[in-house]
Design an enzyme around this catalytic site. Sequence first.
Site, short mmCIF file in Angstrom:
data_model
loop_
_atom_site.label_atom_id
_atom_site.label_comp_id
_atom_site.label_asym_id
_atom_site.label_seq_id
_atom_site.Cartn_x
_atom_site.Cartn_y
_atom_site.Cartn_z
N CYS A 122 -2.16 8.35 4.23
CA CYS A 122 -2.19 7.99 2.81
C CYS A 122 -3.53 8.35 2.19
O CYS A 122 -3.63 8.56 0.98
CB CYS A 122 -1.94 6.50 2.64
SG CYS A 122 -0.38 5.92 3.34
N GLU A 152 0.88 -1.17 0.00
CA GLU A 152 0.00 0.00 0.00
C GLU A 152 0.91 1.21 0.00
O GLU A 152 1.77 1.35 0.87
CB GLU A 152 -0.92 -0.01 1.23
CG GLU A 152 -2.04 1.01 1.15
CD GLU A 152 -1.76 2.25 1.96
OE1 GLU A 152 -1.56 3.32 1.33
OE2 GLU A 152 -1.71 2.18 3.19
#
Length: 543
Positions: free
Chosen positions: A327, A293
């Site tokens: 994020c 990720e």
Amino acid sequence: MLKGFFKVDMPANEPVKSYAPGSPERAELQAVLADMRSQEKDIPMYIGGEEVRTDTKIRMAPPHDHQHTLGYFHEGDASHVEQAINAALGAKAEWEALSWEHRVSIFLKAADLLEGPYRAKINASTMLAQSKNAFQAEIDAACEFIDFFRFNAHYLTQIYSDQPESPDGMWNRIEYRPLEGFVLAITPFNFTSIAGNLPTSAALMGNTCVWKPAYPQVYSAQVIMEVLKEAGLPDGVINLVYVDGPILGDVCFNHPDFAGLHFTGSTGVFQHLWKTIGENINKYKTYPRIVGETGGKDFVIAHKSADAKAVATGLVRGAFEFQGQKCSAASRAYIPDNIWEEVKGYMLEDLATIKTGVPEDFTNFHNAVITEMAFDKISGYIEQAKDSDMAEIVAGGTYDKRKGYFIDPTVIVAKDPKFVTMEEEIFGPVLTIYVYQAERYEEALELVDKTSPYALTGAVFAQDRYAISLATDKLTHAAGNFYINDKPTGAVVGQQPFGGSRASGTNDKAGSVWNLLRWVSPRTIKETRVPPKDYRYPFLGED
């Protein structure tokens, strides 16, 4: 060995404590913060059953008070990576042979320890070393981390119980083996829960791991290891090392027993690691699993029918909680001109009330960015906006690093939808807004889809259901986590499995069945009860 089909019930999400004035959790956390701040920690690496110290010590300091010393950690070298790999491989046979309910029990105990005696400590360590306020630490280091342990335990039983059909005369089974080799976990600074989940999710499924956290997160990583050891994790199952990235990669990615990478970090680093693994593919016993990720340039798009106050709140929370260092943080927004002035008014009202400062002061919503390097990068983008006639700073734009790495929440309005801060990942408290003509909503959706290579999170605000449906369809591949009338942050384990695709990663959804499946290698077993004893099939008979 115990016999039985053991059940792990679907857990409930860990309740978030309020830390309101006068609450017992507030008093406890304040006391632990003061105590931990007053000490200088000496943090070793944990390899096998050893606490490993070296001659190279790295100073740790709070981002919001960089002249204060929290302690030092011991940095390793290539020999320590080799030692960690050997420890992982040495522990592997006994760990993977351990009946799964005993593995699960360890991590369920870790969850209980985090819920109770370690809650204040894990939160305080995250507040001090990563400059999170009490609420942001609570939803990350305590609640999400606890949820990872409990939900992963339940998902393990779902995976193991998924078995094939067996026609008459045979018994078909699937065995979910751990990977053949060791798993490397590389974890980021911004979420303590992610740092803990990446090695433990692989370990839960029977793997042994080498774990390298980001240096600004070592302080809280040490608390994680303390919890795991108290929970009964055997030596060598997870080996915690602090080494420079290229040194780590050179050893791990040239080792024949490298079996998997569990990564959260930057897109550039992940792509480099993938390339290195590919170049070395002939060296490995098996094809390694690669789960990552990475970055995001997360969007919010509002339709002309959107509620202006809801949009403003979603932008302020989505862009500026934890200083935009998620994020998933809202980094670019597309607002129609019919509601823009109203949205801006609400945002400016909210931003005027936000306090910036140290997380020990619970009245501060906004704290420091993580390092001087991050501070310099983010402030550079702000200066670019100040110097450009294609952008206007309507809020914030100020910063100061004399005591801590403080950057005020900054809102930029770009005249060009391709302005640099609309396209590039900043990873800080900077939100760029493009105001589009309200009747050109579909064109704005095209901009959202094509402006960024990332596809992590995004949100649409609208009251018009046709507009919501259109955005959902047009932005199918633009976000792995898509929000309707809400900010694009705050995914909850068991509710919104998290991850994105395109340049944002492999979309393997941390805290879900899909992620855990990546850490097993199924073996199909067919047992025939009465095997045939003649090779001839009926079709061979003569007419």
